[in-house]
Design a protein around this motif. Sequence first.
Motif, PDB file in Angstrom:
ATOM      1  N   ARG A 273       9.052  -6.992  -5.928  1.00 38.40           N
ATOM      2  CA  ARG A 273       9.650  -5.929  -6.751  1.00 38.40           C
ATOM      3  C   ARG A 273      11.107  -6.233  -7.081  1.00 38.40           C
TER       4      ARG A 273
ATOM      5  N   ILE B 251       9.078  -0.319  -9.421  1.00 33.44           N
ATOM      6  CA  ILE B 251       7.747  -0.662  -8.906  1.00 33.44           C
ATOM      7  C   ILE B 251       6.767  -0.855 -10.060  1.00 33.44           C
TER       8      ILE B 251
ATOM      9  N   ALA C 174       7.365  -4.186 -11.743  1.00 30.72           N
ATOM     10  CA  ALA C 174       6.877  -5.278 -10.896  1.00 30.72           C
ATOM     11  C   ALA C 174       5.355  -5.340 -10.891  1.00 30.72           C
TER      12      ALA C 174
END
Length: 512
Positions: A362, A385, A388
């Motif tokens: 992340r 998040i 990612a």
Amino acid sequence: MSDNILEMRHITKTFPGVKALQDVSLAVRRGEIHAICGENGAGKSTLMKVLSGVYPTGSYDGEIVFDGKPVQFRGINDSEAHGIVIIHQELALVPYLSVAENIFLGNERRGAGGLIDWNRTNADAADLLASVGLRESPVTPIIQLGVGKQQLVEIAKALSKQVRLLILDEPTAALNDLDSAHLLDLLRRLRDEGVTCIMISHKLNEITAIADSTTVIRDGRTVETLDMSSADATQERIIRGMVGRDLSSFYPDRVSEPGEEVLRIEDWNVRHPTQDRLVVDGANLNVRAGEVVGIAGLMGAGRTELAMSVFGRSYGRNITGRLFIRGKEVRARNVAEAIRNGIAYATEDRKRFGLNLIDDVRRNVSAAALGKLARLGWVNGNEEIKVAEDGRRDMNIKAPSVMSVVGKLSGGNQQKVVLSKWLFTDPDVLILDEPTRGIDVGAKFEIYTIINRLVADGRAVILISSELPELLGMCDRIYTLAAGRITGEVPVGEATQENLMELMTKDRELAR
């Protein structure tokens, strides 16, 4: 006496939640070069760490038989006492010590009173250097040697320990063609002198050229061992064993449809950071949308220096020349300005400069463009998040989650994290410096597919590579560099390894 100097029987090694090796068996004949192939994460290096005592007896299941006798290694000293020496991909030399000090570090030549006998140390080191083809003085600091010569110093160090079985993990990954050829010739000579070698490599052309036997490992299991003198021991068969499928082509097909010019540099000059010399001399090049442009050159030609100087002047001094993005002249005086102007650079050394190995996926993916996730100076963790996760899905990054530590991923997956990081900056031009170095053939194919996807979306890609077949298989045009000068620009349809090498060596003597 058995023909085998080494047998590893039913080796199983488990880490928390992961079975890295499962019932792996390996037999190595005396005086042969035995190659080990497999994708990143297949268990090759783990197996060699078991053999060399990095993972000691008791931390794995199975048996090791060396020279006909069962052995148990509690550490590296135990394996070296039997004549087993491993040279890791990341060289373990101390840069500010001399060559001789590195060769005998931990194995010092002592004289009266236990003090180091420097005359004997330097004399013995000189003999060892000569045996591996190095003419450097034993008192030369390691930092003054190139990577190829440092690799030879590591082998000299192994010879000082009366090596009988030499293990080399990706020995040519960071070497140019000439240094690689010299190293392979040395391994052949060592074999002829009775030293058995185990070589882990992703370069299948080198394996087919030098190996007597090849063991293929996939997903922590032994697939097969091939006698390389057999007619069916081909690169295609090795690849099929490694990835569990046929790769119809080493390079995915792509229809080239270049569009408008994205990047152009004119009369680009870069001086060495500490020496009074040009490392890039009057370079001119351009790249268009939907195009992959290659840069070829021998080690020291200035490829990385050119790329880094364009990327926010992150290398060199007294940089002069003009930089244009989509026809508009821009000033990328630092990395932040380069990113804002749509330039991204994926370094050749992902472990040192491209990633934070102790942080998670992340944080690595978002690192180059945190401003896109920030509100009032605070990073939105949920958005981070999500970004990612999108990168993990789009790049097919094999990791349990985006919270996984990057340093625990395979080389190919680490490289995909690097690409995800730079794609999050939404660049117009992406400079890839040795993007497939040290990764296996299956992961390479995935990286190539990603590159094709990027140019299909209208991005421009500059590909720097030491592997000429890679440039010929992936690029639309190829620039050649020699001693900091661009010596040619060749459409890929007219390019061959021979004419590229001729251009890569064209003006080297003149440029000196």
